[in-house]
Design a protein around this motif. Sequence first.
Motif, PDB file in Angstrom:
ATOM      1  N   VAL A 160      -0.458  23.665  15.638  1.00  0.00           N
ATOM      2  CA  VAL A 160      -0.135  21.875  14.802  1.00  0.00           C
ATOM      3  C   VAL A 160       0.745  21.870  14.478  1.00  0.00           C
ATOM      4  N   GLN A 170       5.730  44.054  17.461  1.00  0.00           N
ATOM      5  CA  GLN A 170       4.424  42.908  17.099  1.00  0.00           C
ATOM      6  C   GLN A 170       3.141  42.209  17.988  1.00  0.00           C
ATOM      7  N   GLN A 178       3.763  38.478  10.866  1.00  0.00           N
ATOM      8  CA  GLN A 178       4.680  38.960   9.572  1.00  0.00           C
ATOM      9  C   GLN A 178       3.330  38.425   8.177  1.00  0.00           C
ATOM     10  N   ALA A 179       3.976  37.179   7.568  1.00  0.00           N
ATOM     11  CA  ALA A 179       3.367  36.577   6.677  1.00  0.00           C
ATOM     12  C   ALA A 179       2.737  35.940   6.339  1.00  0.00           C
ATOM     13  N   GLY A 204      13.665  40.811   8.748  1.00  0.00           N
ATOM     14  CA  GLY A 204      13.114  39.973   7.977  1.00  0.00           C
ATOM     15  C   GLY A 204      11.862  39.777   8.010  1.00  0.00           C
ATOM     16  N   ALA A 205      11.079  40.916   8.560  1.00  0.00           N
ATOM     17  CA  ALA A 205      10.308  41.032   8.652  1.00  0.00           C
ATOM     18  C   ALA A 205       9.591  42.671   6.876  1.00  0.00           C
ATOM     19  N   ASN A 206      10.245  42.925   7.007  1.00  0.00           N
ATOM     20  CA  ASN A 206      10.432  43.671   5.334  1.00  0.00           C
ATOM     21  C   ASN A 206      10.650  42.382   4.263  1.00  0.00           C
ATOM     22  N   GLY A 255      18.344  44.406   9.507  1.00  0.00           N
ATOM     23  CA  GLY A 255      16.411  44.671   9.765  1.00  0.00           C
ATOM     24  C   GLY A 255      15.626  44.360   8.857  1.00  0.00           C
ATOM     25  N   ASP A 280       9.917  33.300   7.664  1.00  0.00           N
ATOM     26  CA  ASP A 280      11.599  33.308   8.078  1.00  0.00           C
ATOM     27  C   ASP A 280      11.238  31.172   7.984  1.00  0.00           C
ATOM     28  N   GLY A 323       0.326  29.798  10.384  1.00  0.00           N
ATOM     29  CA  GLY A 323       1.571  30.691  11.180  1.00  0.00           C
ATOM     30  C   GLY A 323       0.807  32.094  11.237  1.00  0.00           C
ATOM     31  N   SER A 337      10.438  40.985  18.113  1.00  0.00           N
ATOM     32  CA  SER A 337      11.406  41.490  17.089  1.00  0.00           C
ATOM     33  C   SER A 337      11.371  42.512  17.664  1.00  0.00           C
ATOM     34  N   THR A 338      12.099  43.333  16.973  1.00  0.00           N
ATOM     35  CA  THR A 338      12.606  44.716  16.447  1.00  0.00           C
ATOM     36  C   THR A 338      11.715  45.651  15.612  1.00  0.00           C
ATOM     37  N   ALA A 371       4.969  29.709   9.849  1.00  0.00           N
ATOM     38  CA  ALA A 371       5.534  28.972  11.173  1.00  0.00           C
ATOM     39  C   ALA A 371       6.529  29.573  11.862  1.00  0.00           C
ATOM     40  N   ALA A 391      11.829  46.885  12.558  1.00  0.00           N
ATOM     41  CA  ALA A 391      11.415  47.847  11.755  1.00  0.00           C
ATOM     42  C   ALA A 391      11.425  47.676  10.303  1.00  0.00           C
TER      43      ALA A 391
HETATM   44  C1  LIG Z   1      15.622  40.614  18.072  1.00  0.00           C
HETATM   45  C2  LIG Z   1      14.876  40.583  16.489  1.00  0.00           C
HETATM   46  C3  LIG Z   1      14.822  41.786  15.500  1.00  0.00           C
HETATM   47  C4  LIG Z   1      14.162  42.091  14.635  1.00  0.00           C
HETATM   48  N1  LIG Z   1      14.111  43.146  13.618  1.00  0.00           N
HETATM   49  C5  LIG Z   1      13.866  43.021  12.656  1.00  0.00           C
HETATM   50  C6  LIG Z   1      13.980  44.606  12.286  1.00  0.00           C
HETATM   51  O1  LIG Z   1      14.064  45.323  12.657  1.00  0.00           O
HETATM   52  N2  LIG Z   1      13.235  44.481  11.232  1.00  0.00           N
HETATM   53  C7  LIG Z   1      12.481  43.405  10.458  1.00  0.00           C
HETATM   54  O2  LIG Z   1      12.123  43.461   9.048  1.00  0.00           O
HETATM   55  N3  LIG Z   1      12.697  42.331  10.563  1.00  0.00           N
HETATM   56  C8  LIG Z   1      13.627  42.066  12.130  1.00  0.00           C
HETATM   57  N4  LIG Z   1      13.499  40.761  12.804  1.00  0.00           N
HETATM   58  C9  LIG Z   1      12.832  39.622  12.376  1.00  0.00           C
HETATM   59  C10 LIG Z   1      10.773  38.873  11.913  1.00  0.00           C
HETATM   60  O3  LIG Z   1      10.533  40.069  13.182  1.00  0.00           O
HETATM   61  C11 LIG Z   1      10.678  37.868  11.106  1.00  0.00           C
HETATM   62  O4  LIG Z   1      11.834  37.854  10.346  1.00  0.00           O
HETATM   63  C12 LIG Z   1       9.620  37.951  11.339  1.00  0.00           C
HETATM   64  O5  LIG Z   1       8.790  38.739  12.100  1.00  0.00           O
HETATM   65  C13 LIG Z   1       9.073  36.986   9.899  1.00  0.00           C
HETATM   66  O6  LIG Z   1       8.142  36.804  10.385  1.00  0.00           O
HETATM   67  P1  LIG Z   1       7.024  35.170   9.537  1.00  0.00           P
HETATM   68  O7  LIG Z   1       5.461  35.456   9.330  1.00  0.00           O
HETATM   69  O8  LIG Z   1       7.878  34.760   8.816  1.00  0.00           O
HETATM   70  O9  LIG Z   1       7.751  34.422  11.122  1.00  0.00           O
HETATM   71  P2  LIG Z   1       6.936  34.721  12.889  1.00  0.00           P
HETATM   72  O10 LIG Z   1       6.301  36.776  13.165  1.00  0.00           O
HETATM   73  O11 LIG Z   1       7.914  33.941  13.621  1.00  0.00           O
HETATM   74  O12 LIG Z   1       5.452  34.313  13.064  1.00  0.00           O
HETATM   75  C14 LIG Z   1       5.271  32.648  13.064  1.00  0.00           C
HETATM   76  C15 LIG Z   1       3.681  32.465  13.751  1.00  0.00           C
HETATM   77  O13 LIG Z   1       4.064  31.473  13.448  1.00  0.00           O
HETATM   78  C16 LIG Z   1       3.269  30.990  14.921  1.00  0.00           C
HETATM   79  N5  LIG Z   1       3.709  28.945  14.219  1.00  0.00           N
HETATM   80  C17 LIG Z   1       4.411  28.834  15.352  1.00  0.00           C
HETATM   81  N6  LIG Z   1       4.797  27.197  14.983  1.00  0.00           N
HETATM   82  C18 LIG Z   1       3.361  27.727  14.547  1.00  0.00           C
HETATM   83  C19 LIG Z   1       2.010  25.537  14.849  1.00  0.00           C
HETATM   84  N7  LIG Z   1       3.155  24.897  15.550  1.00  0.00           N
HETATM   85  N8  LIG Z   1       0.741  26.151  14.690  1.00  0.00           N
HETATM   86  C20 LIG Z   1       0.522  27.077  14.747  1.00  0.00           C
HETATM   87  N9  LIG Z   1       0.782  28.455  14.341  1.00  0.00           N
HETATM   88  C21 LIG Z   1       2.305  28.428  15.045  1.00  0.00           C
HETATM   89  C22 LIG Z   1       3.498  31.302  16.008  1.00  0.00           C
HETATM   90  O14 LIG Z   1       3.062  31.788  16.904  1.00  0.00           O
HETATM   91  C23 LIG Z   1       3.738  33.300  15.419  1.00  0.00           C
HETATM   92  O15 LIG Z   1       2.891  33.776  14.611  1.00  0.00           O
HETATM   93  C24 LIG Z   1      14.005  40.700  13.947  1.00  0.00           C
HETATM   94  C25 LIG Z   1      14.020  39.711  14.481  1.00  0.00           C
HETATM   95  C26 LIG Z   1      14.752  39.397  15.927  1.00  0.00           C
HETATM   96  C27 LIG Z   1      14.471  37.830  16.727  1.00  0.00           C
END
Ligand SMILES: Cc1cc2nc3c(=O)[nH]c(=O)nc-3n(C[C@H](O)[C@H](O)[C@H](O)COP(=O)(O)OP(=O)(O)OC[C@H]3O[C@@H](n4cnc5c(N)ncnc54)[C@H](O)[C@@H]3O)c2cc1C
Length: 421
Positions: free
Chosen positions: A126, A103, A11-12, A312-314, A310, A300, A8, A45-46, A147, A48
């Motif tokens: 995967v 993003q 951000q994480a 999730g990304a933080n 706001g 996530d 995945g 995402s948005t 992911a 921030a």
């Molecule tokens: C509308 C909206 C607004 C938001 N606004 C904010 C905000 O203002 N501030 C904030 O901090 N957070 C915000 N968030 C939350 C934030 O976007 C997420 O919490 C954050 O991006 C999570 O990061 P992550 O790395 O856990 O997951 P993700 O960013 O979802 O990354 C997961 C990655 O895994 C990949 N993946 C998935 N399945 C597979 C697989 N089977 N095989 C290989 N790769 C795979 C995906 O393609 C993706 O690249 C918002 C979310 C939404 C929906």
Amino acid sequence: MRRILIVGAGQAGLQLALSLHAEDINVTLISARTPDEIRNGWPLSTQAMFEPALALERAYRLNLWESQTPPLAGLHMTLRQPGEPATVHIRAPLESPGRSTDQRVKMAGWLQLCQERGVNVRYRAVNAHDLARLARSGDYDLTVVAAGKGEFARLFERDPARSPFTEPQRALAAVYVHGLQPDPGWPDSHVASHTVTGLGELFLIPALAAAGPCDILFWSAVPGSPLDQWAAEPGQLDPSTHLARTLALIRTYLPDVYQQRCTTVELADARASLHGRYVPTVRRPVAALPGGGFALGIGDVILANDPATGQGANTAARAAAHYLHAIVGRGEQPFDAAWAAETAEAFWTSHGRSVTNWTNLMLRPTPHVQHLLHAAAQNPATARRLAAGFADPVTLDDWFTTPGPAHHYLASLPGRPVTCP
Ligand SMILES: Cc1cc2nc3c(=O)[nH]c(=O)nc-3n(C[C@H](O)[C@H](O)[C@H](O)COP(=O)(O)OP(=O)(O)OC[C@H]3O[C@@H](n4cnc5c(N)ncnc54)[C@H](O)[C@@H]3O)c2cc1C
């Protein structure tokens, strides 16, 4: 050298991969999409982000867009009843600016950075069986799943004690635009949040996207309310239709905001919108894999709060930093399931729990929240403290999140008692 597999590239996953690599750990990162697919895709995402999380990125030279992304000076929050003007205005400056870098730009850029810095990147989606095979292959000492909220999350068991909701709490609809006028009440660039009591919130967020600085109009609608105009179409909605609906809702429910800021708005790009909804869910962080072995979740995939605050990304950025230190600190000892569970639990206790409790509270604000918001409107020091809570939600535990400390705080304020209309 330790060998870590990360699935995945959000951000994480990307932050963890790049920071582990900088600490001389061998990382393989699996991304379902290539940089071009992410860059040319739909918004994610948005996003921030606030200074403590931005500082974690900066420490590993991941702040590639910092100078071009509009600084977020603070939060301008208003509250109103449907059909009425706002009765509460909170101007909450941040101590250091936040930033929102699309993003699509950031994750595509970080993937390319992985390749430049020598992280092994594989492009493929995967499934659980692939993951189990990779984990058993003997090629990796630890498997981390980053992911996001999709199918993979099901590998991790829902934690009912930490997940109070079984239905989505908001319908989410965001669109990237050009032409938004500055807020006449606070011309510096900042996040505006306009609450229509009982119906939902509109967020206006300055951001950087591929074509340069822009703004995001983000409706967060109570499901089934008149603001929930996105229920019928589970697939992608034409961005022009999305924008027209967004603006029509602003004109109807926030006419002053429409007149002051929205009359010259147009789409920022051809794929400028996203909409959807999900159930805020906390999951158990360690998943047993078919045929033996385990995977450790991050971001996530195990901690999906509503974007209302706001965070999730933080939170994903903070989790990546927490896991980095735990992995490096493990030295040559094996990464067993007990260590994995302890690592994730320490993150929950030190940060995840505070974010989750506060975010869930803001989805269904109780009377003490109304009193605190009125206090923030009347006292600049309270407003600054509230802004600091967005930067570090753990600080809200002492005065905001639960009624006892909140009443104690309200009673300590100088001058007349806080009044709520
Ligand atoms: C509308 C909206 C607004 C938001 N606004 C904010 C905000 O203002 N501030 C904030 O901090 N957070 C915000 N968030 C939350 C934030 O976007 C997420 O919490 C954050 O991006 C999570 O990061 P992550 O790395 O856990 O997951 P993700 O960013 O979802 O990354 C997961 C990655 O895994 C990949 N993946 C998935 N399945 C597979 C697989 N089977 N095989 C290989 N790769 C795979 C995906 O393609 C993706 O690249 C918002 C979310 C939404 C929906």
